[in-house]
Design a protein around this motif. Structure first.
Motif, PDB file in Angstrom:
ATOM      1  N   LYS A  15       0.830  -1.217   0.000  1.00  0.00           N
ATOM      2  CA  LYS A  15       0.000   0.000   0.000  1.00  0.00           C
ATOM      3  C   LYS A  15       0.865   1.269   0.000  1.00  0.00           C
ATOM      4  CE  LYS A  15      -3.646  -2.588   0.892  1.00  0.00           C
ATOM      5  NZ  LYS A  15      -4.287  -3.102  -0.315  1.00  0.00           N
ATOM      6  N   LEU A  16       2.122   1.124   0.412  1.00  0.00           N
ATOM      7  CA  LEU A  16       2.990   2.316   0.536  1.00  0.00           C
ATOM      8  C   LEU A  16       3.640   2.663  -0.801  1.00  0.00           C
ATOM      9  CD1 LEU A  16       4.854   1.690   3.929  1.00  0.00           C
ATOM     10  CD2 LEU A  16       2.922   3.216   3.486  1.00  0.00           C
ATOM     11  N   LYS A  17       4.024   3.931  -0.893  1.00  0.00           N
ATOM     12  CA  LYS A  17       4.658   4.413  -2.118  1.00  0.00           C
ATOM     13  C   LYS A  17       6.109   3.950  -2.179  1.00  0.00           C
ATOM     14  CE  LYS A  17       3.167   8.221  -3.603  1.00  0.00           C
ATOM     15  NZ  LYS A  17       2.494   7.547  -4.730  1.00  0.00           N
ATOM     16  N   ARG A  18       6.511   3.519  -3.353  1.00  0.00           N
ATOM     17  CA  ARG A  18       7.908   3.105  -3.536  1.00  0.00           C
ATOM     18  C   ARG A  18       8.558   3.993  -4.595  1.00  0.00           C
ATOM     19  NH1 ARG A  18       8.639  -2.685  -5.465  1.00  0.00           N
ATOM     20  NH2 ARG A  18       7.475  -3.187  -3.626  1.00  0.00           N
ATOM     21  N   PRO A  19       9.905   4.098  -4.561  1.00  0.00           N
ATOM     22  CA  PRO A  19      10.574   4.959  -5.551  1.00  0.00           C
ATOM     23  C   PRO A  19      10.369   4.413  -6.972  1.00  0.00           C
ATOM     24  CG  PRO A  19      12.147   4.175  -3.892  1.00  0.00           C
ATOM     25  CD  PRO A  19      10.872   3.460  -3.648  1.00  0.00           C
ATOM     26  N   ASP A  20      10.420   5.281  -7.967  1.00  0.00           N
ATOM     27  CA  ASP A  20      10.316   4.848  -9.369  1.00  0.00           C
ATOM     28  C   ASP A  20      11.425   3.858  -9.690  1.00  0.00           C
ATOM     29  OD1 ASP A  20       8.104   6.340 -10.192  1.00  0.00           O
ATOM     30  OD2 ASP A  20       9.345   8.149 -10.318  1.00  0.00           O
ATOM     31  N   SER A  21      11.086   2.860 -10.521  1.00  0.00           N
ATOM     32  CA  SER A  21      12.049   1.793 -10.797  1.00  0.00           C
ATOM     33  C   SER A  21      13.280   2.306 -11.545  1.00  0.00           C
ATOM     34  CB  SER A  21      11.371   0.681 -11.588  1.00  0.00           C
ATOM     35  OG  SER A  21      10.922   1.180 -12.831  1.00  0.00           O
ATOM     36  N   ASP A  22      13.166   3.455 -12.220  1.00  0.00           N
ATOM     37  CA  ASP A  22      14.331   3.945 -12.965  1.00  0.00           C
ATOM     38  C   ASP A  22      15.030   5.106 -12.240  1.00  0.00           C
ATOM     39  OD1 ASP A  22      12.287   5.756 -13.256  1.00  0.00           O
ATOM     40  OD2 ASP A  22      12.718   6.198 -15.367  1.00  0.00           O
ATOM     41  N   SER A  23      14.634   5.336 -10.979  1.00  0.00           N
ATOM     42  CA  SER A  23      15.212   6.488 -10.272  1.00  0.00           C
ATOM     43  C   SER A  23      16.565   6.153  -9.649  1.00  0.00           C
ATOM     44  CB  SER A  23      14.252   6.949  -9.163  1.00  0.00           C
ATOM     45  OG  SER A  23      14.154   5.957  -8.170  1.00  0.00           O
ATOM     46  N   ARG A  24      17.341   7.168  -9.392  1.00  0.00           N
ATOM     47  CA  ARG A  24      18.629   7.019  -8.720  1.00  0.00           C
ATOM     48  C   ARG A  24      18.422   6.417  -7.325  1.00  0.00           C
ATOM     49  NH1 ARG A  24      23.929   6.157  -9.324  1.00  0.00           N
ATOM     50  NH2 ARG A  24      24.004   7.589 -11.078  1.00  0.00           N
ATOM     51  N   GLU A  25      17.344   6.865  -6.677  1.00  0.00           N
ATOM     52  CA  GLU A  25      17.060   6.374  -5.327  1.00  0.00           C
ATOM     53  C   GLU A  25      16.885   4.851  -5.327  1.00  0.00           C
ATOM     54  OE1 GLU A  25      13.442   7.937  -3.668  1.00  0.00           O
ATOM     55  OE2 GLU A  25      13.676   6.786  -1.804  1.00  0.00           O
ATOM     56  N   TYR A  26      16.131   4.352  -6.287  1.00  0.00           N
ATOM     57  CA  TYR A  26      15.871   2.912  -6.376  1.00  0.00           C
ATOM     58  C   TYR A  26      17.163   2.164  -6.698  1.00  0.00           C
ATOM     59  CZ  TYR A  26      13.200  -1.336  -7.255  1.00  0.00           C
ATOM     60  OH  TYR A  26      12.698  -2.606  -7.184  1.00  0.00           O
ATOM     61  N   ALA A  61       8.622   4.866 -17.459  1.00  0.00           N
ATOM     62  CA  ALA A  61       9.991   4.852 -16.935  1.00  0.00           C
ATOM     63  C   ALA A  61      10.983   4.717 -18.085  1.00  0.00           C
ATOM     64  CB  ALA A  61      10.156   3.689 -15.965  1.00  0.00           C
ATOM     65  N   ALA A  62      12.250   4.990 -17.784  1.00  0.00           N
ATOM     66  CA  ALA A  62      13.296   4.840 -18.795  1.00  0.00           C
ATOM     67  C   ALA A  62      14.358   3.902 -18.254  1.00  0.00           C
ATOM     68  CB  ALA A  62      13.885   6.198 -19.141  1.00  0.00           C
ATOM     69  N   GLU A  63      14.116   2.581 -18.410  1.00  0.00           N
ATOM     70  CA  GLU A  63      15.098   1.601 -17.931  1.00  0.00           C
ATOM     71  C   GLU A  63      16.181   1.361 -18.964  1.00  0.00           C
ATOM     72  OE1 GLU A  63      13.056  -2.006 -16.957  1.00  0.00           O
ATOM     73  OE2 GLU A  63      11.650  -0.982 -15.648  1.00  0.00           O
ATOM     74  N   ASP A 114      -3.096  -1.013  -4.447  1.00  0.00           N
ATOM     75  CA  ASP A 114      -1.684  -1.301  -4.151  1.00  0.00           C
ATOM     76  C   ASP A 114      -0.753  -0.281  -4.816  1.00  0.00           C
ATOM     77  OD1 ASP A 114      -2.667  -3.452  -2.769  1.00  0.00           O
ATOM     78  OD2 ASP A 114      -2.201  -4.907  -4.342  1.00  0.00           O
ATOM     79  N   ASP A 115      -1.123   0.973  -4.764  1.00  0.00           N
ATOM     80  CA  ASP A 115      -0.343   2.065  -5.336  1.00  0.00           C
ATOM     81  C   ASP A 115       0.036   1.816  -6.803  1.00  0.00           C
ATOM     82  OD1 ASP A 115       0.842   4.596  -5.296  1.00  0.00           O
ATOM     83  OD2 ASP A 115       2.818   3.759  -4.836  1.00  0.00           O
ATOM     84  N   GLY A 116      -0.844   1.156  -7.504  1.00  0.00           N
ATOM     85  CA  GLY A 116      -0.658   1.025  -8.958  1.00  0.00           C
ATOM     86  C   GLY A 116       0.452   0.091  -9.378  1.00  0.00           C
ATOM     87  N   ARG A 117       0.903  -0.772  -8.461  1.00  0.00           N
ATOM     88  CA  ARG A 117       2.038  -1.605  -8.865  1.00  0.00           C
ATOM     89  C   ARG A 117       1.632  -2.672  -9.874  1.00  0.00           C
ATOM     90  NH1 ARG A 117       3.899  -6.522  -5.452  1.00  0.00           N
ATOM     91  NH2 ARG A 117       1.892  -7.394  -4.924  1.00  0.00           N
ATOM     92  N   TRP A 118       0.347  -3.100  -9.859  1.00  0.00           N
ATOM     93  CA  TRP A 118      -0.098  -4.096 -10.841  1.00  0.00           C
ATOM     94  C   TRP A 118      -0.130  -3.498 -12.231  1.00  0.00           C
ATOM     95  CZ3 TRP A 118      -0.161  -8.910  -9.148  1.00  0.00           C
ATOM     96  CH2 TRP A 118      -0.345  -9.143  -7.772  1.00  0.00           C
ATOM     97  N   GLN A 119      -0.512  -2.218 -12.297  1.00  0.00           N
ATOM     98  CA  GLN A 119      -0.544  -1.533 -13.592  1.00  0.00           C
ATOM     99  C   GLN A 119       0.867  -1.466 -14.161  1.00  0.00           C
ATOM    100  OE1 GLN A 119      -2.453  -0.838 -11.079  1.00  0.00           O
ATOM    101  NE2 GLN A 119      -4.471  -0.870 -12.034  1.00  0.00           N
ATOM    102  N   HIS A 120       1.809  -1.139 -13.281  1.00  0.00           N
ATOM    103  CA  HIS A 120       3.200  -1.079 -13.738  1.00  0.00           C
ATOM    104  C   HIS A 120       3.653  -2.442 -14.245  1.00  0.00           C
ATOM    105  CE1 HIS A 120       7.595  -1.299 -13.298  1.00  0.00           C
ATOM    106  NE2 HIS A 120       7.541  -0.088 -13.816  1.00  0.00           N
ATOM    107  N   SER A 121       3.355  -3.483 -13.478  1.00  0.00           N
ATOM    108  CA  SER A 121       3.781  -4.831 -13.887  1.00  0.00           C
ATOM    109  C   SER A 121       3.115  -5.241 -15.200  1.00  0.00           C
ATOM    110  CB  SER A 121       3.433  -5.851 -12.807  1.00  0.00           C
ATOM    111  OG  SER A 121       4.153  -5.568 -11.631  1.00  0.00           O
ATOM    112  N   PHE A 122       1.836  -4.881 -15.330  1.00  0.00           N
ATOM    113  CA  PHE A 122       1.113  -5.207 -16.563  1.00  0.00           C
ATOM    114  C   PHE A 122       1.818  -4.584 -17.767  1.00  0.00           C
ATOM    115  CE2 PHE A 122      -2.066  -3.328 -19.531  1.00  0.00           C
ATOM    116  CZ  PHE A 122      -2.407  -4.485 -20.199  1.00  0.00           C
TER     117      PHE A 122
END
Lengths: 394, 378
Positions: free
Chosen positions: A35-46, A216-218, A356-364
């Motif tokens: 439920k919590l927000k996570r950093p973008d998958s292409d971010s420096r933080e991640y 994102a820009a992986e 779930d903070d849109g994580r399924w959409q991202h995975s899709f």
């Protein structure tokens, strides 16, 4: 035939469990709470988060399991690697980072590189002190990898390289790249390529991020404008590059980790279906069970392929199963997750009602790329049919 | 961990293949489709001579003492050859039930004769609902002095017309919980009041109706405990499911290999059709599915051998996957063969039909997916 683990393997499992029991709680809250927000998958933080966790795994001796001890690895058996993957999946913790370096570039250097290259590069790869990417694909060389056009001309002790690579995953964080360059323009196309190690910080290298459908820009475009590569950075011989690259791709295909994580995805999806009040719908139950069964098909077929390797046999056609079928599984699974969500499926991250903070959409969206990266499903089926089943080439 | 067949399993597989290539050619399979008995007692005796019937029974009951996993290796070869006859019914559906629940005396009496090839048996389980849940068992057995009186009808009983004796699943007690009150009986086929009627089937395999009209069965013939037979049936069903999966996997592999061979040799447009990607991709898909059959079936068989708690889910996963995969393999098998694949003369239709038969036996894909969903606590 025996599907059980030996005492030694169980001891290794205990070692991993003990370590995880101690260190899992150091992970940030967002890792476990969907439920919590996570950093973008292409971010420096991640990216930095990945390196931080990687170094912990490294210190514990869990990085480079399959690498020989002489190169700083653990020299673990294939089954121990399975045990490790199982435990990591069970604890639902992040894996290692620098996966291209550890899975592809390192093994290629070990198999084809000079002593000097091994000394220089292997240790920093394992520690993730130097991040690696892969420079094979080009605009005119996708499935037809041998059609690479990036040109290399010898100039004394150096090669002057000009051209463009594309789909360079992680290129924007990378320090080094493995690179396919056409050095023998007169030779037949499979014999005209040479394999180099490229310093991504060298003058003339430009990395331009490509934005994916996820937003994102992986991955990136990598441009080389009169980049000078010293001849000591050549892997194997002139003109052997295509064959070295084929070897590299073989390393990639022997991975087992992904096969084991699928049960977690199904479990998460069951939880979501329950929360959405859909878990009693017979159609949802049918598809969920089918995904679970398919996940096990990939798992046990993968383990069979691995078992053949372990006993000195070449993997049969079943080794292709894991890559093609597994990738397509991801797409079916996340598409199904969208279907369970119904109207909510349209909401992205940061929307008030996003599940779930849109994580399924991202995975899709992300999984749509799965049947293209590392070889399209079509190419993989050609390989199964031609190499596995012995059907003739057209 | 080792997923490869052991040396003895490879030998068993190889010798079974050689034996069946010689003794069970397709003309035999076809002849048995129209045969009254539906099997060759001579071949049955020969198999017993090789120790097949007793393969997975302990030595003290005349068996070889091999594991269930070994039996699965053999069943795969038998399924590949489409061996006609009551092997699954005798060895797995009833033999395993007797091994699980039988008294010492029953085991000695029945298993020894099965192993010798002297006894053919079958399981009288399903009724008109066709289902395999406890609630589907409604045929009554009433307790009297020293015996039970069974009345009712069993349907889809394989090989009942040639069986010397049956394991009959009947209800001895009513009640809300359908799992309670089920009892297994060993019944001699010649007992007064039993009437068998053979049904014409798609594969030519023999399914029968067995009518019990006040059939008297001595109490000594109860298999296991009165009213507590369902857990035995459940375990036998799991083993029957896995055995069926092995049988089907063997057939699916024949279909795959035969179709690959055909695609390599059939020339159209000046090329073997197997060089066309449309054909290659179909075959790659079938290959992936058949590999999955082997993986899940062997895993499930291993859980039986080890009495692993995942046995129930492993059996359902295997049956769901194998049911769909064998059917799909034969579907594509016919398609890639073209017109010849649709003929009576080509053997492909034997497998096409057997795939449908096997899909339905002991629950199809949908049934077992629902089982898996339940086990995942959905």
């Amino acid at each position: 035939m025996d599907f059980s683990y030996s005492e030694k393997e169980e001891a290794f499992r205990q070692e991993i469990r003990d370590w995880l029991a101690k260190h899992t709680k150091e992970l940030p809250k967002w890792w476990f709470d969907r439920k919590l927000k996570r950093p973008d998958s292409d971010s420096r933080e991640y990216h930095d988060f990945g390196i931080w966790w990687h170094k912990k795994l490294y210190d514990a001796g869990f990085v480079g399991l399959n690498w020989p001890k002489e190169y700083g690895g653990r020299g673990a058996t294939l089954i121990e690697q399975v045990v490790f993957s199982e435990e990591m999946a069970r604890a639902q913790v992040p894996g290692i980072t620098n996966t291209i370096g550890i899975g592809w570039c390192g093994p290629t250097i070990m198999a084809f590189g000079t002593e000097e290259q091994k000394k220089r590069f292997l240790q920093p790869i394992l520690k993730a002190d130097e991040i690696w990417c892969q420079g094979f694909s080009e605009p005119e060389a996708g499935s037809d990898l041998a059609n690479c056009q990036t040109k290399g001309v010898q100039d004394g002790d150096y090669w002057i390289v000009n051209g463009q690579k594309v789909w360079t995953s992680g290129g924007h964080y990378s320090d080094w790249s493995i690179l396919l360059v056409r050095t023998e323009p007169e030779a037949p196309k499979h014999r005209g390529l040479t394999f180099f190690l490229l310093d991504m910080h060298a003058p003339g290298v430009t990395v331009r991020p490509l934005r994916q459908m996820t937003g994102a820009a992986e991955f990136n475009e990598t441009f080389m404008d009169n980049v000078r590569i010293h001849k000591s950075m050549m892997v194997s011989e002139r003109g052997r590059g295509f064959y070295v690259a084929m070897g590299t791709l073989e390393f990639e295909r022997s991975g087992i980790g992904a096969a084991i994580g699928r049960e977690n995805t199904v479990q998460d999806m069951i939880e979501m279906a329950k929360e959405m009040g859909k878990s009693k719908d017979p159609l949802v139950r049918q598809r969920m069970a089918q995904l679970y069964i398919e996940g096990n098909v990939v798992k046990y077929t993968g383990l069979r392929a691995l078992s053949r390797q372990l006993h000195g046999m070449t993997p049969g056609p079943e080794s292709g199963v894991m890559s093609a079928f597994g990738m397509e599984w991801n797409q079916r699974a996340y598409d199904f997750a969208m279907q369970i969500q119904g109207p909510y499926a349209r909401l992205m991250r940061d929307s008030k009602y996003a599940i779930d903070d849109g994580r399924w959409q991202h995975s899709f969206l992300r999984s749509r790329g799965n049947t293209i990266e590392t070889g399209t499903s079509e190419i993989k089926r050609n390989v199964i049919a031609q190499r596995g089943l012995g059907l003739p080439r057209e | 961990m080792n997923f490869e067949l052991g040396e003895e399993q490879v030998m068993l597989k190889t010798s079974a293949r050689e034996f069946l290539d010689k003794e069970c050619q397709k003309k035999h399979v076809r002849a048995m489709m129209d045969d009254e008995k539906g099997y060759s007692p001579e071949l049955w005796k020969k198999m017993a001579g090789l120790g097949w019937q007793g393969l997975a029974f302990p030595e003290q009951y005349g068996g070889v003492g091999s594991s269930f996993l070994d039996l699965v290796v053999l069943l795969e070869e038998m399924g590949r050859a489409l061996v006609p006859g009551p092997f699954l019914a005798t060895i797995v559906h009833t033999g395993r039930a007797i091994l699980l629940a039988g008294s010492e005396q029953q085991k000695k009496e029945y298993l020894t004769r099965i192993a010798n090839g002297d006894l053919v048996m079958t399981l009288a389980l399903t009724e008109e609902t066709g289902g395999i849940e406890a609630a589907d068992i409604n045929m009554k057995a009433k307790a009297a002095d020293n015996h039970f009186i069974i009345s009712g009808k069993k349907l889809f009983v394989p090989d009942a017309h040639i069986a010397d004796s049956y394991v009959v699943v009947a209800r001895t007690k009513g009640g809300v919980r359908k799992e309670n009150g089920i009892t297994l009986f060993l019944v001699d086929a010649k007992t007064k009041g039993i009437k068998v009627e053979m049904l014409k089937t798609m594969t030519g395999e023999k399914l029968c109706t067995v009518v019990f009209d006040n059939v008297s069965v001595p109490s000594a013939n109860v298999l296991g405990t009165v009213d507590k037979g369902w857990p035995v049936v459940k375990q036998v069903l799991e083993e029957a499911i896995i055995a069926e999966c092995a049988w089907m996997t063997g057939g699916a592999r024949w279909v795959l290999e035969t179709t690959i061979d055909y695609a390599k040799s059939r020339i159209q447009f000046g090329h073997p059709i197997g060089s066309f990607q449309a054909i290659q991709h179909k075959l790659a898909n079938v290959a992936v599915e058949v590999e999955g059959c082997t993986s899940l079936t062997y895993y499930a068989a291993w859980t039986v051998t080890e009495n692993d708690p995942n046995r129930t889910v492993a059996a359902s996963m295997a049956k769901a996957w194998v049911s769909d995969s064998y059917k799909h393999a034969t579907f594509e098998g016919v398609q890639i063969h073209g017109g010849i694949g649709f003929t009576w003369d080509h053997d492909m239709h034997l497998y096409f039909k057997r795939a449908k038969h096997g899909e339905i036996a002991f629950g199809d894909g949908d049934y077992h997916r629902e089982k898996v969903a339940q086990l995942l606590k959905m």
